[in-house]
Structure formats: structure tokens, C-alpha cells
Design a protein around this motif. Sequence first.
Motif, PDB file in Angstrom:
ATOM      1  N   VAL A 121       0.858  -1.188   0.000  1.00  0.00           N
ATOM      2  CA  VAL A 121       0.000   0.000   0.000  1.00  0.00           C
ATOM      3  C   VAL A 121       0.890   1.233   0.000  1.00  0.00           C
ATOM      4  N   PHE A 122       0.784   2.012  -1.056  1.00  0.00           N
ATOM      5  CA  PHE A 122       1.508   3.267  -1.130  1.00  0.00           C
ATOM      6  C   PHE A 122       0.789   4.305  -0.278  1.00  0.00           C
ATOM      7  N   VAL A 123       1.470   4.821   0.735  1.00  0.00           N
ATOM      8  CA  VAL A 123       0.913   5.858   1.606  1.00  0.00           C
ATOM      9  C   VAL A 123       1.278   7.205   0.982  1.00  0.00           C
ATOM     10  N   ASP A 124       0.397   7.705   0.151  1.00  0.00           N
ATOM     11  CA  ASP A 124       0.675   8.934  -0.590  1.00  0.00           C
ATOM     12  C   ASP A 124       0.419  10.129   0.312  1.00  0.00           C
ATOM     13  N   TRP A 125       1.509  10.735   0.744  1.00  0.00           N
ATOM     14  CA  TRP A 125       1.454  11.899   1.626  1.00  0.00           C
ATOM     15  C   TRP A 125       1.515  13.196   0.825  1.00  0.00           C
ATOM     16  N   SER A 126       1.838  13.099  -0.472  1.00  0.00           N
ATOM     17  CA  SER A 126       2.165  14.270  -1.272  1.00  0.00           C
ATOM     18  C   SER A 126       0.962  15.143  -1.589  1.00  0.00           C
ATOM     19  N   GLN A 127      -0.268  14.615  -1.416  1.00  0.00           N
ATOM     20  CA  GLN A 127      -1.445  15.410  -1.760  1.00  0.00           C
ATOM     21  C   GLN A 127      -1.704  16.539  -0.767  1.00  0.00           C
ATOM     22  N   ASN A 128      -0.849  16.655   0.238  1.00  0.00           N
ATOM     23  CA  ASN A 128      -0.942  17.781   1.166  1.00  0.00           C
ATOM     24  C   ASN A 128      -0.220  19.027   0.642  1.00  0.00           C
ATOM     25  N   ALA A 129       0.534  18.890  -0.433  1.00  0.00           N
ATOM     26  CA  ALA A 129       1.190  20.056  -1.025  1.00  0.00           C
ATOM     27  C   ALA A 129       0.135  21.078  -1.443  1.00  0.00           C
ATOM     28  N   GLY A 130       0.462  22.337  -1.326  1.00  0.00           N
ATOM     29  CA  GLY A 130      -0.503  23.393  -1.596  1.00  0.00           C
ATOM     30  C   GLY A 130      -1.109  23.337  -2.985  1.00  0.00           C
ATOM     31  N   ARG A 131      -0.369  22.812  -3.964  1.00  0.00           N
ATOM     32  CA  ARG A 131      -0.858  22.790  -5.347  1.00  0.00           C
ATOM     33  C   ARG A 131      -1.690  21.553  -5.656  1.00  0.00           C
ATOM     34  N   LYS A 132      -1.693  20.550  -4.762  1.00  0.00           N
ATOM     35  CA  LYS A 132      -2.333  19.263  -5.036  1.00  0.00           C
ATOM     36  C   LYS A 132      -3.797  19.268  -4.593  1.00  0.00           C
ATOM     37  N   THR A 133      -4.565  18.371  -5.198  1.00  0.00           N
ATOM     38  CA  THR A 133      -5.970  18.199  -4.838  1.00  0.00           C
ATOM     39  C   THR A 133      -6.272  16.725  -4.613  1.00  0.00           C
ATOM     40  N   THR A 134      -7.386  16.482  -3.921  1.00  0.00           N
ATOM     41  CA  THR A 134      -7.853  15.120  -3.641  1.00  0.00           C
ATOM     42  C   THR A 134      -9.338  15.052  -3.951  1.00  0.00           C
ATOM     43  N   ALA A 135      -9.802  13.888  -4.361  1.00  0.00           N
ATOM     44  CA  ALA A 135     -11.229  13.706  -4.643  1.00  0.00           C
ATOM     45  C   ALA A 135     -12.057  14.134  -3.436  1.00  0.00           C
ATOM     46  N   THR A 136     -13.030  14.994  -3.688  1.00  0.00           N
ATOM     47  CA  THR A 136     -13.891  15.532  -2.635  1.00  0.00           C
ATOM     48  C   THR A 136     -14.825  14.452  -2.092  1.00  0.00           C
ATOM     49  N   PRO A 137     -15.117  14.459  -0.791  1.00  0.00           N
ATOM     50  CA  PRO A 137     -16.112  13.516  -0.272  1.00  0.00           C
ATOM     51  C   PRO A 137     -17.413  13.583  -1.067  1.00  0.00           C
ATOM     52  N   TYR A 138     -17.957  12.425  -1.368  1.00  0.00           N
ATOM     53  CA  TYR A 138     -19.242  12.236  -2.058  1.00  0.00           C
ATOM     54  C   TYR A 138     -19.184  12.472  -3.564  1.00  0.00           C
ATOM     55  N   THR A 139     -18.009  12.766  -4.123  1.00  0.00           N
ATOM     56  CA  THR A 139     -17.959  12.915  -5.570  1.00  0.00           C
ATOM     57  C   THR A 139     -18.099  11.559  -6.255  1.00  0.00           C
ATOM     58  N   LEU A 140     -18.798  11.546  -7.388  1.00  0.00           N
ATOM     59  CA  LEU A 140     -18.784  10.386  -8.273  1.00  0.00           C
ATOM     60  C   LEU A 140     -17.422  10.298  -8.924  1.00  0.00           C
ATOM     61  N   ARG A 141     -17.011   9.084  -9.301  1.00  0.00           N
ATOM     62  CA  ARG A 141     -15.723   8.877  -9.949  1.00  0.00           C
ATOM     63  C   ARG A 141     -15.919   8.362 -11.370  1.00  0.00           C
ATOM     64  N   ALA A 142     -14.939   8.622 -12.204  1.00  0.00           N
ATOM     65  CA  ALA A 142     -14.974   8.179 -13.598  1.00  0.00           C
ATOM     66  C   ALA A 142     -14.473   6.741 -13.674  1.00  0.00           C
ATOM     67  N   ARG A 143     -15.345   5.826 -13.272  1.00  0.00           N
ATOM     68  CA  ARG A 143     -15.015   4.407 -13.279  1.00  0.00           C
ATOM     69  C   ARG A 143     -16.088   3.652 -14.055  1.00  0.00           C
ATOM     70  N   ALA A 144     -15.938   2.351 -14.176  1.00  0.00           N
ATOM     71  CA  ALA A 144     -16.888   1.583 -14.982  1.00  0.00           C
ATOM     72  C   ALA A 144     -18.305   1.678 -14.419  1.00  0.00           C
ATOM     73  N   GLU A 145     -18.414   1.782 -13.089  1.00  0.00           N
ATOM     74  CA  GLU A 145     -19.706   1.931 -12.427  1.00  0.00           C
ATOM     75  C   GLU A 145     -19.729   3.282 -11.700  1.00  0.00           C
ATOM     76  N   PRO A 146     -20.904   3.787 -11.359  1.00  0.00           N
ATOM     77  CA  PRO A 146     -20.992   5.093 -10.695  1.00  0.00           C
ATOM     78  C   PRO A 146     -20.614   5.012  -9.218  1.00  0.00           C
ATOM     79  N   LEU A 147     -19.321   4.744  -8.980  1.00  0.00           N
ATOM     80  CA  LEU A 147     -18.833   4.636  -7.613  1.00  0.00           C
ATOM     81  C   LEU A 147     -18.589   6.018  -7.028  1.00  0.00           C
ATOM     82  N   VAL A 148     -18.716   6.097  -5.704  1.00  0.00           N
ATOM     83  CA  VAL A 148     -18.629   7.357  -4.982  1.00  0.00           C
ATOM     84  C   VAL A 148     -17.472   7.284  -3.985  1.00  0.00           C
ATOM     85  N   SER A 149     -16.805   8.409  -3.785  1.00  0.00           N
ATOM     86  CA  SER A 149     -15.821   8.515  -2.708  1.00  0.00           C
ATOM     87  C   SER A 149     -16.596   8.709  -1.408  1.00  0.00           C
TER      88      SER A 149
END
Length: 287
Positions: A211-239
Motif C-alpha cells: 500500500v503506497f501511503v501517498d502523503w504528497s497530496q498535502n502540497a498546496g498545489r495538489k488536490t484530492t477527490a472531494t467527499p461524495y464525488t462520483l468517480r470516472a469508473r466503470a460503475e458510478p462509484l462514490v468517494s
Amino acid sequence: MEGRRLALSNLEKVLYPATGFTKAEVLHYYATVADILLPHLRDRPVSFLRYPDGPDGQVFFTKNVPPGTPDWVTTAEVPRSEGPARMVLVQDLPSLMWAANLVTEFHTHQWLIGDPGQADRIVFDLDPGAPATIVQCCEVALWLRERLAADGIGAYAKTSGSKGLHLLAAVRGASSDRVSEYAKELAVEAEKALPELALHRMTRSLRPGKVFVDWSQNAGRKTTATPYTLRARAEPLVSAPVTWEEVRECRAPGRLAFGAPDIGPRLRDYGDLLAPLLDHGQAAALP
């Protein structure tokens, strides 16, 4: 809609062929969860990962204000290393539905527009390398939860909406650089404590089965999928936010996969499991 006129297009278009989920259903989903989602978007510049023809079509990031954005959609100037840029703020239901009509994942920074140098959240993106799955992510998440608790920081979990798991916590009084530094320290500790399971480096050759523990998304320029967003996957999965009991009991990858139809019942059962992140009085100072 709240005094705004909004043209919605191609409502019958199937965006998720695996399930027949249409654009109308995407818009209905966002309208249904708007009261819960909007507080997690408010005052955070939004990057859109757009997939207007579904996840099998063209997928592309939009960070600057898209052409044709209505003048009633709030925008703000955001500092960047290459010079300031103007980004969208999704502040209300009309703006949310306008953005949803573009067919997008919502991605947000770990800071608010009023103070872009100061982080108000810390995030860990736990990304499994096959044959590892979200089951192994849950093991790492439980270790990180305890480690954060030792520093007085309460953590909350959500699925990534893809293969992995996100850990989030509210913090205060630290720059994005300091939060990134602290997150990296904990990722290194996780690798030392769980050498057969956790990894703090992105090196592809090291990732299978870990498991890669990605800590880098805390950088000021980075973003993370918002809670409850739909994702572009084969099915309409939600974060989707999950309970720590669900994390502890996860024994199979499918146990922590939630689609758009699952979110309404979960909200009725649990409310917003990430609501504490919105209470700045509960934010913890980094050690």
C-alpha cells in the motif's frame, strides 16, 4: 433553481455503460446529496476531472475557469508557482448543478480560499498495488489512525471511489509545507512499522502487494477527490465516508465499494461521517 436559469443537456445519455447509469441520474444524485456535499466544497477552489462521454471516453482535468462559465458562478484568484490563476468555487446548489452538468469529478485542495498558505486538513491517499486491495489499505489505515491519535489528531476515512482509501483529519496552525512534512514523517514510520505492507515511495517496482501511503497530496498545489464525488469508473462509484467499524471488518474488496444508489441510505443511517472535519473547533495542532 434558486433564481438561476440552468440548461441541462443530454439527460438520457448513458455515462456508465456497465450499469446503464445516465446523465439524468448523475444530476439527480448530486441534487440529492447537495446539502451534505456543498459544505465540503464551499470556499475550496475546485479542479474538475471531466468525462463528458463516460469513463471510456476522453477524461481530462480542468483547473482554470471553463469557457462559458455563467457569471453567477463564484470564481477566485489562486496563487500558483507559474503565476496566479482563476478557479471555480462551488458555493451553492445552482453552481453544483452547473458543474455536475459538465460531468465531472470534484477535486479540492486541503486549504480554504481565504488563506491558501494554511492547510486546514491533512490527507493520506492509501493506494494498493496489486495483488493488494482495499483490505490491505484498511490495515494501514488503522495503524495511521492510532499514530495520529497519539499526536491528538482524530482521523476519518472514506473510500477513494476507486481501489483505495483516504484518511482525513482537521488541522490548524500549519502551512501546507509543514503538513506535507508531517504526513511524510508518518508515511515513513508506517513503512518501518509495517515493512511487508506499507510503502512511502511511489517507485512502481516496489509497489506490487503493498500500500503506497501517498502523503504528497498535502502540497498546496495538489488536490484530492472531494467527499461524495462520483468517480470516472466503470460503475458510478462514490468517494464515500465509512465508519471505523467498517474499516476494521473489511475482509473483501467489494465490502467497501459504494455506488450512487447506496449513498442516500447511508446518509439516513449515519449522517455525514465527515462532519467533524467541518468543525474548525475540533481541528488539532500538529506536534
